[in-house]
Structures are given as C-alpha cells and as structure tokens.
Design a protein around this motif. Structure first.
Motif, PDB file in Angstrom:
ATOM      1  N   ALA A  95       0.796  -1.229   0.000  1.00  0.00           N
ATOM      2  CA  ALA A  95       0.000   0.000   0.000  1.00  0.00           C
ATOM      3  C   ALA A  95       0.828   1.278   0.000  1.00  0.00           C
ATOM      4  N   PHE A 143      -8.569  -1.891   0.021  1.00  0.00           N
ATOM      5  CA  PHE A 143      -8.396  -2.162  -1.398  1.00  0.00           C
ATOM      6  C   PHE A 143      -9.728  -2.623  -1.976  1.00  0.00           C
ATOM      7  N   LEU A 203      -5.981   0.601  -4.497  1.00  0.00           N
ATOM      8  CA  LEU A 203      -5.873   1.133  -3.145  1.00  0.00           C
ATOM      9  C   LEU A 203      -6.826   2.305  -2.966  1.00  0.00           C
TER      10      LEU A 203
END
Length: 249
Positions: A218, A227, A232
C-alpha cells in the motif's frame, strides 16, 4: 483425450446421488435438483486439485449470490469423487454457497458424455471440465474446455457463465482491508464496512511483517488500508468516504 460434445437442448441424465452433509448420509436425484428450476452447474476433474481448489470452486462460491439474484435457483459443483472426499473439500473450501455433489460412480458424468480417462495422471476416470445452465431439466447452454495439453481453464469459469445468464450482471466488488490486532481505527473501519453490508477480507498483518507488507502493498505505514478490485482506496478517512459514496450510489 478428445473433447466431449455439447448436449445443449437435451435433458440431463436421470441419476440418484448419495452424498454426505454434516456427517450424515443424504440422497437426492436429478428430478429434485433440476425439475422446475434454473440451475448453474460446473464440473471439474477432482477435489483438492490445484485449479479446482484455487479458482474454479472459490469463484463460483463467491458469485453464487449474484447468480441467485439473476434468477438461478442453485449452484452445483459435480466431480467424480466419493462422498467423504467431497464433504471434506467443501468444508476445507468454506464453500457454503455451492452444493458440492459427489458423482462417485461417474453415472451423471458418463450420462453427460463427459467421463474421460485420466489414467496417465493416475486419476482413473474423471469429468472433463465444463459448466452449464440447466432450465427445468434441459441443458440450455454449455461451456466446455478445449482439448489442450494440461488442464485448460478458459471458458467454464463462473464469470463466463454469469455473463450468459445476464450480460449486465454485476459481480460483487472484491474488497480487502489490511488491519492489525488492537487497532481502534481498524475496528472502526471494519464496523463501517459491516454496517454497509460490504463483504470483505480482513487481512490481519502480524507485527513481524507489518511494516514491510504495508510499504510493499500500500506504500503506507499505518493501518487500516482498504483495497477494492485491486485498487488502493486508502486509510481510515478514505474508508469512511468510500462507504458514504457507496450508500449514496
């Protein structure tokens, strides 16, 4: 092996199935399963085998509620395995949305013309990989894997059959939340998702790998991280915003 022929427009073979459920013997037959119903069926070479366990069954299990929302009464998985093996496989896969049905003697698979010799792999006789939609006991559509070396998995997947059922059917979002134990922000984010009716994977990161995993996955240092469909969304504030936007849509 030679690819079996399609049986579209023909009735499913009349067969009695014996299976195990919650440690008890049960029995059903093709009339009970298919008569007056619309049923999605997929068949595969065997329980606990790689493609069957990693992709074929899990995706049908995930999409089963979407199938039902689009007029399908039940999703059934059939394999030439004994009832004990199929019961344990269903438990192992947590396949609560799919009727995992053993065709131990190959009676149904043979009647479908889908029984093939896999002796070279020490499997004996097993099912060719395919999926189909059955309406009131008659095969409406079949997706049969091509005759190629190995274990082809190109057309019998859940998404392909769902698109045949309804080309505009929308698969559920694939949602995952990176979290850690004892994180109040993570607890809040999880509750927000649950309150919104969002099914999600809670990926609890252990302390020993959390920093590296967060950075690699991330590009972040803190949890939670949300997510959706491989993208993301972000941390706590982003989760709250995404949930509000979803409710408003």
């Amino acid at each position: 092996m030679t690819k079996p022929e399609s049986r579209e427009g023909q009735p499913v073979p009349k067969v009695t199935f014996k299976y195990r459920q919650n440690g008890q013997w049960k029995q059903t037959d093709t009339d009970k399963l298919f008569k007056g119903r619309t049923v999605a069926v997929f068949s595969l070479p065997g329980a606990f085998t790689p493609t069957c366990s990693s992709t074929h069954l899990p995706r049908f299990n995930e999409l089963a509620p979407t199938f039902k929302a689009n007029g399908v009464d039940e999703v059934i998985c059939i394999a030439v395995n004994d009832p004990f093996v199929m019961e344990e496989w269903a438990k192992n896969q947590e396949a609560h949305n799919v009727f995992v049905l053993p065709d131990g003697n190959g009676a149904f698979t043979g009647g479908m013309g889908m029984l093939v010799d896999m002796s070279d792999e020490n499997f004996g006789k097993r099912s060719w990989r395919y999926s189909m939609l059955v309406k009131d006991g008659v095969i409406d559509k079949m997706f049969i894997e091509p005759d190629k070396p190995g274990d082809p998995f190109e057309v019998s997947d859940a998404d392909t059959l769902l698109k045949y059922v309804n080309k505009d059917a929308k698969a559920p979002d694939q949602v995952a939340l990176l979290t850690r134990e004892g994180c109040e922000f993570c607890a809040k984010a999880k509750q927000q998702l649950k309150d919104a009716g969002v099914e999600f994977a809670d990926v609890n990161l252990p302390h020993t790998i959390r920093t590296r995993a967060l950075g690699a996955i991330a590009k972040a240092r803190t949890v939670p991280q949300l997510f959706v469909n491989g993208e993301l969304v972000g941390g706590s504030d982003a989760v709250e915003k995404w949930v509000k936007q979803r409710k408003a849509a």
